[in-house]
Design an enzyme around this catalytic site. Structure first.
Site, short mmCIF file in Angstrom:
data_model
loop_
_atom_site.label_atom_id
_atom_site.label_comp_id
_atom_site.label_asym_id
_atom_site.label_seq_id
_atom_site.Cartn_x
_atom_site.Cartn_y
_atom_site.Cartn_z
N LYS A 181 45.79 54.77 36.32
CA LYS A 181 45.07 53.84 35.45
C LYS A 181 45.16 52.45 36.05
O LYS A 181 46.22 51.95 36.38
CB LYS A 181 45.70 53.83 34.05
CG LYS A 181 45.56 55.12 33.29
CD LYS A 181 46.09 54.98 31.88
CE LYS A 181 47.58 54.72 31.86
NZ LYS A 181 48.12 54.58 30.49
N MET A 199 50.70 41.88 34.80
CA MET A 199 49.34 42.15 34.29
C MET A 199 48.75 40.89 33.66
O MET A 199 48.13 40.93 32.61
CB MET A 199 49.38 43.30 33.26
CG MET A 199 49.92 44.59 33.82
SD MET A 199 50.19 45.88 32.57
CE MET A 199 51.64 45.22 31.74
N ASP A 210 50.77 57.94 38.85
CA ASP A 210 49.90 56.80 38.56
C ASP A 210 49.32 56.15 39.81
O ASP A 210 49.75 56.43 40.93
CB ASP A 210 50.69 55.73 37.78
CG ASP A 210 50.73 56.01 36.29
OD1 ASP A 210 49.99 56.91 35.83
OD2 ASP A 210 51.50 55.33 35.58
#
Length: 256
Positions: free
Chosen positions: A58, A171, A36
């Site tokens: 991502k 996030m 990732d």
């Protein structure tokens, strides 16, 4: 012949020394590694030199592969190369979709395993001398995603704002104004807040404020993702520790 296998591995929060020994051993046995965007690329040096390396990173607004494509890639490579390692930042079971990938792989007959990693929710705060629990300040902590799969703020943040626990939001930078309003609605205007960007790495940056001032701090310091948000009285420990250390340094200098 070896049976096709997927091992989901946690790479830790960014500092390469925070990957586990078991994770390194697993990387050395891989035939294919899918990694990732949040994985420190220096960790790729631990991979079996004969293994295929595939970047499937991502990040918000930038997708090399969609999740469905990653799932299909795992199965296809496992059936061709046998042992696929899915290398993920932090811990793969803490908002890392590791469980989903394992379920998908298992449905196609793959053996599956997981190697836990050190979550950024814990390590990033610790690197800044912010304990998530501290006697007299916090008896528990919540780790919450700031953005759900529907791209909305998590309802759990509203519930958490009513508690005395330390709140760690992952996030959540795009939802910071909404998070602030939820805590203000509970009268927690002066609750300490820390925002830590690129935690545990050489690019680490931090902003400290309160619920009422943190948005201004973020704007002044131009803080952005990847970052974690920590809300709670424990944030004060960082400043208290610095004052103690400064005092000890001063005392030592006076004694010389």
């Amino acid at each position: 012949m070896k049976k096709p296998k997927l091992t989901v591995v946690g790479a830790g929060p960014g500092d390469i020394d925070l990957i586990t020994i078991k994770a390194i051993k697993t990387l050395k046995t891989a035939d294919v590694v899918l990694y990732d965007a949040l994985v420190n690329e220096k960790l790729l040096e631990y991979i079996n030199p004969k293994a295929e390396k595939i970047f499937v990173g991502k990040r918000r607004g930038c997708y090399k592969y969609k999740q469905e494509q990653i799932n299909e890639l795992i199965v296809a490579r496992a059936k061709s190369y046998k042992h696929v390692v899915r290398l993920k930042g932090g811990d793969p079971f803490i908002f890392g979709r590791g469980a989903e990938e394992m379920e998908y792989a298992a449905s196609f007959g793959l053996d599956v395993a997981v190697v836990p990693g050190i979550s950024s929710a814990l390590a990033v705060a610790a690197y800044q001398n912010i304990p998530l629990t501290k006697r007299g300040s916090s008896e528990s902590f919540w780790v919450i995603t700031g953005t759900t799969k529907e791209h909305k703020i998590s309802r759990d943040i509203e519930l958490a704002a009513k508690s005395n626990a330390t709140i760690v939001v992952l996030m959540g930078m795009s939802k910071l104004p909404q998070i602030v309003k939820l805590f203000q609605a509970e009268g927690k205007h002066n609750l300490p807040v820390a925002i830590i960007q690129n935690g545990t790495t050489s690019k680490e940056r931090i902003g400290i404020g309160t619920v009422d001032t943190i948005e201004k701090v973020v704007a002044e310091k131009a803080l952005e993702n990847p970052a974690i948000i920590v809300l709670g009285e424990v944030v004060k420990h960082r400043d208290l520790l610095h004052k103690v250390l400064e005092k000890e340094t001063l005392n030592a200098a006076l004694e010389v």
